[in-house]
Design a protein around this motif. Structure first.
Motif, PDB file in Angstrom:
ATOM      1  N   ILE A  61       0.835  -1.203   0.000  1.00 18.43           N
ATOM      2  CA  ILE A  61       0.000   0.000   0.000  1.00 18.43           C
ATOM      3  C   ILE A  61       0.869   1.251   0.000  1.00 18.43           C
ATOM      4  N   ASP A  62       1.878   1.283   0.865  1.00 22.92           N
ATOM      5  CA  ASP A  62       2.767   2.442   0.928  1.00 22.92           C
ATOM      6  C   ASP A  62       3.555   2.624  -0.365  1.00 22.92           C
ATOM      7  N   ARG A  63       3.939   1.536  -1.000  1.00 20.15           N
ATOM      8  CA  ARG A  63       4.636   1.622  -2.292  1.00 20.15           C
ATOM      9  C   ARG A  63       3.712   2.262  -3.335  1.00 20.15           C
ATOM     10  N   THR A  64       2.455   1.846  -3.353  1.00 26.34           N
ATOM     11  CA  THR A  64       1.482   2.426  -4.270  1.00 26.34           C
ATOM     12  C   THR A  64       1.323   3.920  -4.015  1.00 26.34           C
ATOM     13  N   LEU A  65       1.232   4.293  -2.752  1.00 27.05           N
ATOM     14  CA  LEU A  65       1.095   5.709  -2.410  1.00 27.05           C
ATOM     15  C   LEU A  65       2.332   6.502  -2.814  1.00 27.05           C
ATOM     16  N   ASP A  66       3.517   5.967  -2.547  1.00 26.52           N
ATOM     17  CA  ASP A  66       4.759   6.655  -2.920  1.00 26.52           C
ATOM     18  C   ASP A  66       4.851   6.851  -4.433  1.00 26.52           C
ATOM     19  N   GLU A  67       4.417   5.853  -5.187  1.00 30.22           N
ATOM     20  CA  GLU A  67       4.483   5.931  -6.652  1.00 30.22           C
ATOM     21  C   GLU A  67       3.446   6.890  -7.226  1.00 30.22           C
ATOM     22  N   THR A  68       2.371   7.111  -6.505  1.00 26.85           N
ATOM     23  CA  THR A  68       1.251   7.896  -7.024  1.00 26.85           C
ATOM     24  C   THR A  68       1.279   9.351  -6.595  1.00 26.85           C
ATOM     25  N   ALA A  69       1.650   9.614  -5.368  1.00 29.48           N
ATOM     26  CA  ALA A  69       1.577  10.969  -4.808  1.00 29.48           C
ATOM     27  C   ALA A  69       2.796  11.780  -5.237  1.00 29.48           C
ATOM     28  N   GLU A  70       2.653  12.488  -6.336  1.00 30.58           N
ATOM     29  CA  GLU A  70       3.770  13.287  -6.858  1.00 30.58           C
ATOM     30  C   GLU A  70       4.179  14.362  -5.858  1.00 30.58           C
ATOM     31  N   GLY A  71       5.460  14.390  -5.549  1.00 27.90           N
ATOM     32  CA  GLY A  71       5.974  15.378  -4.615  1.00 27.90           C
ATOM     33  C   GLY A  71       5.750  15.033  -3.148  1.00 27.90           C
ATOM     34  N   TRP A  72       5.150  13.892  -2.893  1.00 25.18           N
ATOM     35  CA  TRP A  72       4.884  13.467  -1.522  1.00 25.18           C
ATOM     36  C   TRP A  72       5.364  12.039  -1.328  1.00 25.18           C
ATOM     37  N   LYS A  73       6.009  11.802  -0.242  1.00 26.24           N
ATOM     38  CA  LYS A  73       6.363  10.452   0.170  1.00 26.24           C
ATOM     39  C   LYS A  73       5.535  10.125   1.402  1.00 26.24           C
ATOM     40  N   VAL A  74       5.293   8.866   1.623  1.00 28.10           N
ATOM     41  CA  VAL A  74       4.516   8.420   2.778  1.00 28.10           C
ATOM     42  C   VAL A  74       5.092   9.008   4.062  1.00 28.10           C
ATOM     43  N   SER A  75       6.397   9.069   4.144  1.00 23.76           N
ATOM     44  CA  SER A  75       7.053   9.571   5.354  1.00 23.76           C
ATOM     45  C   SER A  75       6.759  11.052   5.626  1.00 23.76           C
ATOM     46  N   ARG A  76       6.336  11.792   4.610  1.00 28.95           N
ATOM     47  CA  ARG A  76       6.061  13.230   4.762  1.00 28.95           C
ATOM     48  C   ARG A  76       4.579  13.543   4.930  1.00 28.95           C
ATOM     49  N   MET A  77       3.729  12.585   4.669  1.00 31.25           N
ATOM     50  CA  MET A  77       2.282  12.829   4.741  1.00 31.25           C
ATOM     51  C   MET A  77       1.829  12.967   6.186  1.00 31.25           C
ATOM     52  N   GLY A  78       0.796  13.756   6.379  1.00 34.16           N
ATOM     53  CA  GLY A  78       0.189  13.852   7.696  1.00 34.16           C
ATOM     54  C   GLY A  78      -0.348  12.484   8.106  1.00 34.16           C
ATOM     55  N   LYS A  79      -0.227  12.173   9.359  1.00 32.51           N
ATOM     56  CA  LYS A  79      -0.608  10.839   9.834  1.00 32.51           C
ATOM     57  C   LYS A  79      -2.092  10.536   9.611  1.00 32.51           C
ATOM     58  N   THR A  80      -2.939  11.527   9.747  1.00 27.86           N
ATOM     59  CA  THR A  80      -4.368  11.310   9.522  1.00 27.86           C
ATOM     60  C   THR A  80      -4.631  10.996   8.059  1.00 27.86           C
ATOM     61  N   ASP A  81      -4.111  11.826   7.168  1.00 27.15           N
ATOM     62  CA  ASP A  81      -4.311  11.594   5.731  1.00 27.15           C
ATOM     63  C   ASP A  81      -3.710  10.255   5.310  1.00 27.15           C
ATOM     64  N   LEU A  82      -2.546   9.949   5.807  1.00 25.17           N
ATOM     65  CA  LEU A  82      -1.887   8.693   5.472  1.00 25.17           C
ATOM     66  C   LEU A  82      -2.740   7.499   5.894  1.00 25.17           C
ATOM     67  N   THR A  83      -3.277   7.550   7.094  1.00 25.07           N
ATOM     68  CA  THR A  83      -4.095   6.445   7.582  1.00 25.07           C
ATOM     69  C   THR A  83      -5.355   6.287   6.737  1.00 25.07           C
ATOM     70  N   ILE A  84      -5.984   7.385   6.384  1.00 30.17           N
ATOM     71  CA  ILE A  84      -7.173   7.341   5.524  1.00 30.17           C
ATOM     72  C   ILE A  84      -6.812   6.754   4.171  1.00 30.17           C
ATOM     73  N   LEU A  85      -5.706   7.192   3.600  1.00 34.67           N
ATOM     74  CA  LEU A  85      -5.267   6.681   2.301  1.00 34.67           C
ATOM     75  C   LEU A  85      -4.939   5.196   2.353  1.00 34.67           C
ATOM     76  N   ARG A  86      -4.297   4.763   3.404  1.00 45.70           N
ATOM     77  CA  ARG A  86      -3.976   3.339   3.541  1.00 45.70           C
ATOM     78  C   ARG A  86      -5.243   2.487   3.563  1.00 45.70           C
ATOM     79  N   LEU A  87      -6.219   2.916   4.326  1.00 45.28           N
ATOM     80  CA  LEU A  87      -7.481   2.183   4.406  1.00 45.28           C
ATOM     81  C   LEU A  87      -8.163   2.159   3.034  1.00 45.28           C
ATOM     82  N   ALA A  88      -8.196   3.296   2.369  1.00 44.42           N
ATOM     83  CA  ALA A  88      -8.861   3.378   1.060  1.00 44.42           C
ATOM     84  C   ALA A  88      -8.140   2.549   0.005  1.00 44.42           C
ATOM     85  N   VAL A  89      -6.822   2.621  -0.036  1.00 42.34           N
ATOM     86  CA  VAL A  89      -6.075   1.843  -1.025  1.00 42.34           C
ATOM     87  C   VAL A  89      -6.283   0.348  -0.779  1.00 42.34           C
ATOM     88  N   TYR A  90      -6.303  -0.044   0.476  1.00 40.37           N
ATOM     89  CA  TYR A  90      -6.588  -1.446   0.771  1.00 40.37           C
ATOM     90  C   TYR A  90      -7.952  -1.834   0.207  1.00 40.37           C
TER      91      TYR A  90
END
Length: 137
Positions: A61-90
Motif C-alpha cells: 500500500i505504501d509503495r502504491t502511495l509513494d508511486e502515485t503521490a507526486e511530490g509526496w512520500k509516505v514519510s512526509r504525509m500527515g498521519k491522519t491523511d496517510l491512515t485514511i489513504l492506507r485504508l482506502a487503497v486497501y
C-alpha cells in the motif's frame, strides 16, 4: 454497526500504529475495544480481521502511495491523511466487497471528519490517480 461506523473504527485503530510499536498494538487493540463499550462479537471480528489484513499489506500500500503521490512520500504525509489513504487503497485494491467508488467516497468523508481543511482534496486527488492507473479494476 453500519459499514461506515466499522470503517471509522478501523481507521481509528490503524491510526494507532503511527504512535505505537507492533509489540504494543495487541494492548492498544484491547484498550481500543474496551473504550468502545458493548460491541457485537461479529463487528469486533470484522474490525480486527480487516485491520490485520491492512497491516499485512502496508508495504504494498505504501509503495502504491509513494508511486502515485507526486511530490509526496509516505514519510512526509500527515498521519491522519496517510491512515485514511492506507485504508482506502486497501479497499480499492484488495477488498472485493467494496467498490472503488465507495472506497474513494468513504475516504473523502473520513478526511472531512478527521483531517485538515485540505485533506479532502489531497485524499481525493491521490485516490483518483490510483483509480485511473487500472490497478483497482
Amino acid at each position: 454497526m453500519k459499514r461506515r461506523e466499522l470503517r471509522e473504527h478501523i481507521f481509528e485503530l490503524l491510526f494507532r500504529i503511527e504512535f505505537n510499536s507492533a509489540e504494543e498494538m495487541p494492548e492498544q487493540m484491547r484498550l481500543f475495544f474496551e473504550g468502545l463499550g458493548e460491541v457485537e462479537p461479529k463487528d469486533q471480528e470484522y474490525i480486527e480481521k480487516k485491520y490485520a489484513h491492512i497491516v499485512e499489506k502496508l508495504p504494498e500500500i505504501d509503495r502504491t502511495l509513494d508511486e502515485t503521490a507526486e511530490g509526496w512520500k509516505v514519510s512526509r504525509m500527515g498521519k491522519t491523511d496517510l491512515t485514511i489513504l492506507r485504508l482506502a487503497v486497501y479497499e480499492m485494491e484488495y477488498d472485493e466487497d467494496v467498490p472503488v467508488g465507495v472506497a474513494v467516497n468513504e475516504a473523502v468523508e473520513l478526511s472531512k471528519k478527521f483531517g485538515g481543511d485540505e485533506s479532502p482534496i489531497f485524499v481525493n486527488g491521490i485516490l483518483g490517480k490510483i483509480g485511473k492507473t487500472g490497478k483497482t479494476e
